[in-house]
Design a protein around this motif. Structure first.
Motif, short mmCIF file in Angstrom:
data_model
loop_
_atom_site.label_atom_id
_atom_site.label_comp_id
_atom_site.label_asym_id
_atom_site.label_seq_id
_atom_site.Cartn_x
_atom_site.Cartn_y
_atom_site.Cartn_z
N ALA A 131 0.84 -1.21 0.00
CA ALA A 131 0.00 0.00 0.00
C ALA A 131 0.87 1.25 0.00
N GLY A 132 0.48 2.22 -0.83
CA GLY A 132 1.19 3.48 -0.89
C GLY A 132 2.49 3.44 -1.67
N ASN A 133 2.71 2.36 -2.41
CA ASN A 133 3.94 2.31 -3.21
C ASN A 133 3.79 3.18 -4.47
N LEU A 134 4.83 3.23 -5.28
CA LEU A 134 4.80 4.11 -6.44
C LEU A 134 3.76 3.67 -7.47
N ALA A 135 3.49 2.38 -7.53
CA ALA A 135 2.42 1.91 -8.42
C ALA A 135 1.08 2.46 -7.96
N ASP A 136 0.84 2.47 -6.66
CA ASP A 136 -0.40 3.06 -6.13
C ASP A 136 -0.49 4.54 -6.48
N VAL A 137 0.61 5.25 -6.39
CA VAL A 137 0.59 6.68 -6.69
C VAL A 137 0.11 6.91 -8.12
N GLN A 138 0.67 6.17 -9.07
CA GLN A 138 0.24 6.32 -10.47
C GLN A 138 -1.23 5.95 -10.65
N LYS A 139 -1.59 4.78 -10.17
CA LYS A 139 -2.95 4.26 -10.34
C LYS A 139 -3.98 5.16 -9.67
N HIS A 140 -3.72 5.55 -8.44
CA HIS A 140 -4.69 6.31 -7.67
C HIS A 140 -4.81 7.75 -8.16
N ALA A 141 -3.72 8.35 -8.59
CA ALA A 141 -3.81 9.70 -9.14
C ALA A 141 -4.66 9.71 -10.40
N LEU A 142 -4.45 8.75 -11.29
CA LEU A 142 -5.25 8.69 -12.52
C LEU A 142 -6.71 8.38 -12.20
N LEU A 143 -6.96 7.47 -11.26
CA LEU A 143 -8.34 7.14 -10.89
C LEU A 143 -9.07 8.38 -10.38
N CYS A 144 -8.44 9.12 -9.49
CA CYS A 144 -9.10 10.30 -8.91
C CYS A 144 -9.35 11.37 -9.97
N VAL A 145 -8.44 11.55 -10.89
CA VAL A 145 -8.63 12.53 -11.96
C VAL A 145 -9.79 12.12 -12.86
N MET A 146 -9.88 10.84 -13.19
CA MET A 146 -10.97 10.37 -14.05
C MET A 146 -12.32 10.57 -13.37
N LEU A 147 -12.42 10.18 -12.10
CA LEU A 147 -13.69 10.32 -11.39
C LEU A 147 -14.05 11.78 -11.17
#
Length: 259
Positions: free
Chosen positions: A10-26
């Motif tokens: 949790a909170g690794n760099l993969a999460d940063v990429q995935k979660h930033a894009l998810l939040c922008v899309m929503l």
């Protein structure tokens, strides 16, 4: 198949990429005054404590969100959701994608979350209870196929397997094509790891042969979190990518390239 627990990552760099894009899309999708469906096939527990022994053991959060904290202005959708979580649960709390989605959505929107791991499912149901999410102890892709097209019809699906089941790489392109045929207006976002083995490459070739519309493929690379760690990057393959996603992907790419 039921051994994976995201608390180690949790909170690794993969999460940063995935979660930033998810939040922008929503964030973009919720600007229109029409309800949404959010579907997640591999939800995890929804809320993580980055001081837990599992998270500290791998050090991935220390190499991830802790290094990327200044990448996001306070009004960025990802930063806003993170601030809400820390205010409610403490500075060491980290939201999984189900909680980020719930904080991005509105009261009239619908959330379907699938998780098979018994402990993760119990924690997920507790974390998501305040948000009215429908939490399913069910294979996520079976759930997705059974409810598509969802009601409301507008919406986004996140497919985020652990890839511990190696056949996922071979079956996901056909699954995504079938979901798109049922739900041609849906945004379908697939996360995948970039490994030293290159296991993701045949899957990406197969996805690109499906004839899916308005696709965005975004990949970032980063140093291994620890010696011998096989994940050296993170990818998102998005069908019907919302407006603005490409711009955020480009911005993130520049930031990751500077690591």
């Amino acid at each position: 198949m039921l051994s994976y627990q995201h608390i180690y990552h949790a909170g690794n760099l993969a999460d940063v990429q995935k979660h930033a894009l998810l939040c922008v899309m929503l964030d973009y999708m919720t600007r229109k005054d029409k309800p949404l469906s959010y579907i997640e096939t591999h939800a995890g527990r929804g809320l993580y404590d980055l001081t837990a022994p599992e998270a500290v053991k791998t050090g991935e959060a220390a190499q991830g969100v802790a290094r990327a904290g200044d990448w996001f202005a306070p009004d960025h959708p990802y930063a806003r959701a993170m601030a809400q979580v820390k205010a409610a649960h403490g500075v060491d709390a980290y939201p999984g994608s189900p909680l980020l989605a719930a904080l991005s959505l509105r009261p009239g929107d619908t959330i379907h979350l699938a998780e098979l791991h018994p402990q993760e499912f119990t924690a997920l149901r507790q974390a998501m209870r305040p948000y009215g999410a429908q939490v399913h102890k069910q294979d996520g892709l079976e759930l997705a196929q059974s409810i598509c097209p969802p009601t409301p019809r507008r919406g986004l699906m996140l497919i985020d397997p652990s890839y511990e089941v190696k056949s996922d790489y071979a079956t996901l392109p056909g699954q995504i094509a079938a979901l798109h045929r049922k739900w041609n207006v849906g945004v379908i976002a697939l996360w995948y790891p970039i490994l030293t083995s290159g296991a993701h490459k045949p899957m990406l070739r197969a996805l690109e042969q499906q004839g899916l519309p308005d696709t965005l493929r975004h990949e970032v690379t980063f140093p291994p979190a620890r010696e011998g760690h096989g994940m050296i990057g993170s990818g998102m393959f998005i069908v019907n990518a919302p407006w603005g996603t490409q711009d955020e992907a480009k911005r993130l790419g520049t930031l990751f390239a500077a690591l």
